[in-house]
Design an enzyme around this catalytic site. Structure first.
Site, PDB file in Angstrom:
ATOM      1  N   LYS A   1       0.829  -1.209   0.000  1.00 10.06           N
ATOM      2  CA  LYS A   1       0.000   0.000   0.000  1.00 10.06           C
ATOM      3  C   LYS A   1       0.868   1.266   0.000  1.00 10.06           C
ATOM      4  O   LYS A   1       0.662   2.164  -0.806  1.00 10.06           O
ATOM      5  CB  LYS A   1      -0.928   0.035   1.235  1.00 10.06           C
ATOM      6  CG  LYS A   1      -1.871  -1.160   1.320  1.00 10.06           C
ATOM      7  CD  LYS A   1      -2.792  -1.075   2.527  1.00 10.06           C
ATOM      8  CE  LYS A   1      -2.088  -1.117   3.880  1.00 10.06           C
ATOM      9  NZ  LYS A   1      -1.401  -2.411   4.175  1.00 10.06           N
TER      10      LYS A   1
ATOM     11  N   ARG B   1     -10.170   0.163   8.781  1.00  9.21           N
ATOM     12  CA  ARG B   1      -9.601  -1.124   9.130  1.00  9.21           C
ATOM     13  C   ARG B   1     -10.583  -2.049   9.816  1.00  9.21           C
ATOM     14  O   ARG B   1     -10.231  -3.169  10.162  1.00  9.21           O
ATOM     15  CB  ARG B   1      -8.452  -0.897  10.105  1.00  9.21           C
ATOM     16  CG  ARG B   1      -7.131  -0.776   9.407  1.00  9.21           C
ATOM     17  CD  ARG B   1      -6.107  -0.657  10.492  1.00  9.21           C
ATOM     18  NE  ARG B   1      -4.942  -1.438  10.195  1.00  9.21           N
ATOM     19  CZ  ARG B   1      -3.915  -0.975   9.508  1.00  9.21           C
ATOM     20  NH1 ARG B   1      -3.934   0.218   9.010  1.00  9.21           N
ATOM     21  NH2 ARG B   1      -2.865  -1.754   9.317  1.00  9.21           N
TER      22      ARG B   1
ATOM     23  N   ARG C   1      11.808  -6.106   5.205  1.00  9.54           N
ATOM     24  CA  ARG C   1      11.787  -4.740   5.711  1.00  9.54           C
ATOM     25  C   ARG C   1      12.294  -4.677   7.158  1.00  9.54           C
ATOM     26  O   ARG C   1      12.944  -3.705   7.545  1.00  9.54           O
ATOM     27  CB  ARG C   1      10.381  -4.150   5.618  1.00  9.54           C
ATOM     28  CG  ARG C   1      10.391  -2.648   5.837  1.00  9.54           C
ATOM     29  CD  ARG C   1       9.048  -2.019   5.654  1.00  9.54           C
ATOM     30  NE  ARG C   1       8.119  -2.551   6.623  1.00  9.54           N
ATOM     31  CZ  ARG C   1       6.800  -2.358   6.562  1.00  9.54           C
ATOM     32  NH1 ARG C   1       6.289  -1.673   5.555  1.00  9.54           N
ATOM     33  NH2 ARG C   1       6.021  -2.860   7.478  1.00  9.54           N
TER      34      ARG C   1
ATOM     35  N   ARG D   1      11.277  -1.495  11.684  1.00  6.92           N
ATOM     36  CA  ARG D   1       9.994  -0.975  12.189  1.00  6.92           C
ATOM     37  C   ARG D   1       9.561  -1.841  13.361  1.00  6.92           C
ATOM     38  O   ARG D   1       9.652  -3.070  13.289  1.00  6.92           O
ATOM     39  CB  ARG D   1       8.946  -1.017  11.056  1.00  6.92           C
ATOM     40  CG  ARG D   1       7.958   0.110  11.113  1.00  6.92           C
ATOM     41  CD  ARG D   1       7.075   0.126   9.880  1.00  6.92           C
ATOM     42  NE  ARG D   1       5.775  -0.479  10.131  1.00  6.92           N
ATOM     43  CZ  ARG D   1       4.761  -0.451   9.279  1.00  6.92           C
ATOM     44  NH1 ARG D   1       4.917   0.144   8.113  1.00  6.92           N
ATOM     45  NH2 ARG D   1       3.622  -1.021   9.575  1.00  6.92           N
TER      46      ARG D   1
ATOM     47  N   ARG E   1      -0.501  -8.840  13.334  1.00  8.18           N
ATOM     48  CA  ARG E   1      -1.075  -7.940  12.321  1.00  8.18           C
ATOM     49  C   ARG E   1      -1.853  -8.726  11.278  1.00  8.18           C
ATOM     50  O   ARG E   1      -2.910  -8.286  10.816  1.00  8.18           O
ATOM     51  CB  ARG E   1       0.038  -7.120  11.661  1.00  8.18           C
ATOM     52  CG  ARG E   1       0.549  -5.998  12.565  1.00  8.18           C
ATOM     53  CD  ARG E   1       1.936  -5.567  12.184  1.00  8.18           C
ATOM     54  NE  ARG E   1       2.005  -4.919  10.887  1.00  8.18           N
ATOM     55  CZ  ARG E   1       3.103  -4.818  10.157  1.00  8.18           C
ATOM     56  NH1 ARG E   1       4.243  -5.325  10.598  1.00  8.18           N
ATOM     57  NH2 ARG E   1       3.076  -4.207   8.994  1.00  8.18           N
TER      58      ARG E   1
HETATM   59  P1  AP5 Z   1       4.728  -1.573   1.928  1.00  7.79           P
HETATM   60  O1  AP5 Z   1       4.493  -0.742   0.723  1.00  7.79           O
HETATM   61  O2  AP5 Z   1       5.302  -0.926   3.110  1.00  7.79           O
HETATM   62  O3  AP5 Z   1       3.369  -2.352   2.314  1.00  7.79           O
HETATM   63  P2  AP5 Z   1       2.153  -1.851   3.159  1.00  7.79           P
HETATM   64  O4  AP5 Z   1       0.949  -2.506   2.594  1.00  7.79           O
HETATM   65  O5  AP5 Z   1       2.150  -0.355   3.243  1.00  7.79           O
HETATM   66  O6  AP5 Z   1       2.505  -2.526   4.544  1.00  7.79           O
HETATM   67  P3  AP5 Z   1       2.482  -1.961   6.025  1.00  7.79           P
HETATM   68  O7  AP5 Z   1       3.354  -2.821   6.813  1.00  7.79           O
HETATM   69  O8  AP5 Z   1       2.720  -0.492   6.074  1.00  7.79           O
HETATM   70  O9  AP5 Z   1       0.947  -2.214   6.349  1.00  7.79           O
HETATM   71  P4  AP5 Z   1       0.143  -2.156   7.631  1.00  7.79           P
HETATM   72  O10 AP5 Z   1      -1.248  -2.080   7.119  1.00  7.79           O
HETATM   73  O11 AP5 Z   1       0.460  -3.239   8.573  1.00  7.79           O
HETATM   74  O12 AP5 Z   1       0.674  -0.830   8.355  1.00  7.79           O
HETATM   75  P5  AP5 Z   1       0.061   0.600   8.719  1.00  7.79           P
HETATM   76  O13 AP5 Z   1       1.172   1.527   8.687  1.00  7.79           O
HETATM   77  O14 AP5 Z   1      -1.167   0.890   7.979  1.00  7.79           O
HETATM   78  O15 AP5 Z   1       5.623  -2.821   1.495  1.00  7.79           O
HETATM   79  C1  AP5 Z   1       6.106  -3.737   2.450  1.00  7.79           C
HETATM   80  C2  AP5 Z   1       7.517  -4.220   2.063  1.00  7.79           C
HETATM   81  O16 AP5 Z   1       7.446  -4.887   0.819  1.00  7.79           O
HETATM   82  C3  AP5 Z   1       8.507  -3.059   1.865  1.00  7.79           C
HETATM   83  O17 AP5 Z   1       9.774  -3.453   2.289  1.00  7.79           O
HETATM   84  C4  AP5 Z   1       8.489  -2.852   0.351  1.00  7.79           C
HETATM   85  O18 AP5 Z   1       9.698  -2.321  -0.123  1.00  7.79           O
HETATM   86  C5  AP5 Z   1       8.241  -4.257  -0.162  1.00  7.79           C
HETATM   87  N1  AP5 Z   1       7.483  -4.292  -1.429  1.00  7.79           N
HETATM   88  C6  AP5 Z   1       6.422  -3.513  -1.782  1.00  7.79           C
HETATM   89  N2  AP5 Z   1       5.982  -3.807  -3.007  1.00  7.79           N
HETATM   90  C7  AP5 Z   1       6.766  -4.827  -3.458  1.00  7.79           C
HETATM   91  C8  AP5 Z   1       6.804  -5.576  -4.677  1.00  7.79           C
HETATM   92  N3  AP5 Z   1       5.930  -5.353  -5.669  1.00  7.79           N
HETATM   93  N4  AP5 Z   1       7.729  -6.569  -4.790  1.00  7.79           N
HETATM   94  C9  AP5 Z   1       8.627  -6.808  -3.771  1.00  7.79           C
HETATM   95  N5  AP5 Z   1       8.650  -6.109  -2.610  1.00  7.79           N
HETATM   96  C10 AP5 Z   1       7.719  -5.126  -2.444  1.00  7.79           C
HETATM   97  O19 AP5 Z   1      -0.386   0.356  10.250  1.00  7.79           O
HETATM   98  C11 AP5 Z   1       0.549   0.151  11.256  1.00  7.79           C
HETATM   99  C12 AP5 Z   1      -0.140   0.126  12.617  1.00  7.79           C
HETATM  100  O20 AP5 Z   1      -0.723   1.407  12.872  1.00  7.79           O
HETATM  101  C13 AP5 Z   1      -1.318  -0.849  12.750  1.00  7.79           C
HETATM  102  O21 AP5 Z   1      -0.905  -2.154  13.080  1.00  7.79           O
HETATM  103  C14 AP5 Z   1      -2.119  -0.190  13.879  1.00  7.79           C
HETATM  104  O22 AP5 Z   1      -1.516  -0.431  15.122  1.00  7.79           O
HETATM  105  C15 AP5 Z   1      -1.965   1.282  13.548  1.00  7.79           C
HETATM  106  N6  AP5 Z   1      -3.029   1.781  12.650  1.00  7.79           N
HETATM  107  C16 AP5 Z   1      -2.864   2.351  11.433  1.00  7.79           C
HETATM  108  N7  AP5 Z   1      -4.048   2.698  10.891  1.00  7.79           N
HETATM  109  C17 AP5 Z   1      -4.983   2.324  11.804  1.00  7.79           C
HETATM  110  C18 AP5 Z   1      -6.403   2.395  11.831  1.00  7.79           C
HETATM  111  N8  AP5 Z   1      -7.093   2.915  10.787  1.00  7.79           N
HETATM  112  N9  AP5 Z   1      -7.037   1.907  12.918  1.00  7.79           N
HETATM  113  C19 AP5 Z   1      -6.377   1.398  13.972  1.00  7.79           C
HETATM  114  N10 AP5 Z   1      -5.035   1.288  14.011  1.00  7.79           N
HETATM  115  C20 AP5 Z   1      -4.339   1.755  12.930  1.00  7.79           C
HETATM  116 MG    MG Z   2       2.292   1.007   4.826  1.00  5.38          MG
END
Ligand code: AP5
Ligand code: MG
Length: 186
Positions: free
Chosen positions: A13, A88, A127, A133, A144
């Site tokens: 994402k 979410r 990552r 992280r 997660r």
């Molecule tokens: P990346 O692009 O970072 O993937 P992502 O989908 O953004 O993954 P996240 O880990 O950020 O998702 P998440 O939903 O757990 O985290 P969020 O920050 O929302 O890619 C991942 C890896 O893969 C990278 O190393 C990248 O380089 C690699 N990659 C990407 N594309 C690739 C490809 N095509 N081929 C190969 N490699 C690739 O949430 C974090 C925390 O915040 C949650 O757990 C929660 O505690 C809190 N939070 C956030 N939003 C809320 C909400 N709305 N409600 C409640 N809690 C929340």
């Molecule tokens: Mg992300």
């Protein structure tokens, strides 16, 4: 254009939103990034959410809605946004619908990045090694993924039931996935 970007942890994402915002000319609104900034800055919000995030659990709906409401009321999103990380769960779906209705900014689409679980784990492990992280530890990643299955998968069904969902294969190079995303939004 107003888009919600959906997908499991590690589905790409953040990576794709960073490219999409250039293509569409609208800001990337990542609730996870906003929270990580608050943690890094040591704000009251950051202190409140630090441990919950490190465990891989969801921050409370009330805190998240305050954060989102403030962000989506700023002038830079008047032409649209790419929302990453929200909604979410189904409570957040309702809150977003009400907020956008009040702001007079209906969503154009919800796009889901589909990636098999084994590949999600592999990407997040990669990552973890590079960036450290706090929620990329094996235990937090497991949590997660569990939270995603139990609480966020229904969000996908919610948008599908509204015929707003577009599914995109998230396996391939970053460039390939970007092409598919743009095609799905055309
Ligand atoms: P990346 O692009 O970072 O993937 P992502 O989908 O953004 O993954 P996240 O880990 O950020 O998702 P998440 O939903 O757990 O985290 P969020 O920050 O929302 O890619 C991942 C890896 O893969 C990278 O190393 C990248 O380089 C690699 N990659 C990407 N594309 C690739 C490809 N095509 N081929 C190969 N490699 C690739 O949430 C974090 C925390 O915040 C949650 O757990 C929660 O505690 C809190 N939070 C956030 N939003 C809320 C909400 N709305 N409600 C409640 N809690 C929340
Ligand atoms: Mg992300």
């Amino acid at each position: 254009m107003r888009i919600v970007l959906l997908g499991a942890p590690g589905s790409g994402k953040g990576t794709q939103a960073a490219r999409l915002k250039e293509a569409l000319g609208v800001p990337h609104v990542s609730t996870g990034e906003m929270l990580r900034q608050a943690v890094a800055a040591g704000t009251p919000l950051g202190r409140q959410v630090k441990d919950v995030m490190a465990r891989g659990e969801l921050v409370s709906d009330a805190l998240m809605l305050d954060l989102l409401e403030e962000r989506l009321s700023r002038p830079d999103v008047s032409n649209g946004f790419i929302l990453d990380g929200y909604p979410r769960n189904l409570v957040q779906c309702q809150a977003l619908a009400a907020l956008l209705e009040r702001l007079g900014q209906p969503l154009d689409a919800a796009v889901l990045l589909e990636v098999p679980v084994a590949m999600l784990i592999e990407r997040l492990a990669g990552r973890a090694a590079q960036e450290g992280r706090s929620d990329d530890s094996p235990e937090a990643v497991k949590q997660r993924l569990r939270v995603y299955e139990s609480q966020t998968a229904p969000v996908v069904e919610y948008f599908a039931a509204q015929s707003r969902l577009r599914r995109v294969d998230g396996v391939g190079t970053v460039e390939e996935v970007s092409e598919r995303l743009l095609a799905a939004l055309r």
